[in-house]
Scaffold this motif. Structure first.
Motif, short mmCIF file in Angstrom:
data_model
loop_
_atom_site.label_atom_id
_atom_site.label_comp_id
_atom_site.label_asym_id
_atom_site.label_seq_id
_atom_site.Cartn_x
_atom_site.Cartn_y
_atom_site.Cartn_z
N CYS A 44 -11.11 44.72 16.53
CA CYS A 44 -10.96 45.78 17.53
C CYS A 44 -9.51 46.03 17.89
O CYS A 44 -8.67 45.16 17.77
N VAL A 45 -9.27 47.23 18.37
CA VAL A 45 -8.00 47.60 18.99
C VAL A 45 -8.36 47.93 20.43
O VAL A 45 -9.29 48.70 20.68
N TYR A 46 -7.64 47.33 21.38
CA TYR A 46 -7.97 47.52 22.79
C TYR A 46 -6.88 48.34 23.48
O TYR A 46 -5.69 48.08 23.27
N ILE A 47 -7.33 49.31 24.28
CA ILE A 47 -6.39 50.09 25.09
C ILE A 47 -6.88 50.10 26.53
O ILE A 47 -8.07 49.92 26.79
N ASN A 48 -5.95 50.31 27.46
CA ASN A 48 -6.33 50.42 28.86
C ASN A 48 -6.73 51.85 29.21
O ASN A 48 -7.72 52.08 29.89
N LYS A 49 -5.93 52.82 28.75
CA LYS A 49 -6.20 54.22 29.06
C LYS A 49 -5.56 55.11 28.01
O LYS A 49 -4.64 54.72 27.31
N MET A 50 -6.05 56.33 27.94
CA MET A 50 -5.59 57.29 26.94
C MET A 50 -4.10 57.60 27.07
O MET A 50 -3.44 57.84 26.06
N GLU A 51 -3.56 57.60 28.28
CA GLU A 51 -2.15 57.92 28.49
C GLU A 51 -1.23 56.92 27.79
O GLU A 51 -0.06 57.21 27.57
N ASP A 52 -1.75 55.74 27.47
CA ASP A 52 -0.95 54.69 26.85
C ASP A 52 -0.75 54.88 25.35
O ASP A 52 0.04 54.17 24.73
N ILE A 53 -1.51 55.81 24.75
CA ILE A 53 -1.49 55.90 23.29
C ILE A 53 -1.05 57.28 22.80
O ILE A 53 -1.09 58.26 23.53
N ASN A 54 -0.69 57.33 21.52
CA ASN A 54 -0.33 58.56 20.85
C ASN A 54 -1.60 59.10 20.17
O ASN A 54 -2.12 58.50 19.23
N VAL A 55 -2.11 60.23 20.67
CA VAL A 55 -3.37 60.79 20.18
C VAL A 55 -3.26 61.21 18.72
O VAL A 55 -4.22 61.09 17.96
N ASP A 56 -2.10 61.69 18.29
CA ASP A 56 -1.92 62.05 16.88
C ASP A 56 -2.09 60.82 15.98
O ASP A 56 -2.69 60.90 14.90
N VAL A 57 -1.58 59.68 16.41
CA VAL A 57 -1.73 58.44 15.65
C VAL A 57 -3.19 57.99 15.70
O VAL A 57 -3.73 57.50 14.70
N LEU A 58 -3.86 58.18 16.83
CA LEU A 58 -5.30 57.86 16.92
C LEU A 58 -6.07 58.63 15.86
O LEU A 58 -6.88 58.06 15.14
N ARG A 59 -5.79 59.92 15.73
CA ARG A 59 -6.47 60.74 14.71
C ARG A 59 -6.19 60.20 13.29
O ARG A 59 -7.08 60.15 12.45
#
Length: 141
Positions: A108-123
């Protein structure tokens, strides 16, 4: 005989997300639902009581153990949001360097909230995972 706990169910993804206690985590879960659906082209399905999965593949290990699993997925858990991507591909590790604030477990990859990540990289992570698993398991959906 070993019984898989994480099987696809007919439970409602929307109802599950609506039951998430934290309003912020619920909002992030709906955003993730949109991103995963749009990126994969698959309808979201519940896997077990708490994983929202997209697509599926059938695996069989050398030990003879086999089963089905989602190609990618996520779960808005109490502590953190769990993201499920394929492991075993070095491209994943490269993408995670640009992903933003996260931690990783075995699968798994764990995040706290969406603001912490790069959505383009998520895609990109979603697409990479689906491509990798389709290569390894050609009969995936």
């Amino acid at each position: 005989m070993y019984e898989l706990k994480t099987k696809e169910t007919d439970n409602s993804v929307i109802e599950f997300i609506e039951q998430v206690e934290s309003p912020k985590k619920r909002e992030d879960a709906f955003r993730l639902l949109d991103i995963f659906t749009e990126t994969t082209g698959f309808e979201a399905k519940m896997w077990g009581p708490s994983i929202i999965g997209f697509g599926s593949y059938h695996y069989k290990y050398k030990t003879g153990h086999e089963g089905d699993a989602p190609l990618v997925g996520f779960s808005p858990r109490k502590a953190k949001i769990s993201l499920y991507f394929a492991t075993g591909d070095e491209k994943r590790e490269e993408l995670l360097k640009e992903f933003g604030k996260h931690t990783t477990g075995k699968a798994c990859v764990y995040i706290n909230k969406m603001e912490d990540i790069n959505v383009d990289v998520l895609r990109k992570l979603i697409k990479q995972s689906v491509s990798f698993l389709r290569e390894v398991y050609p009969n995936s959906n």
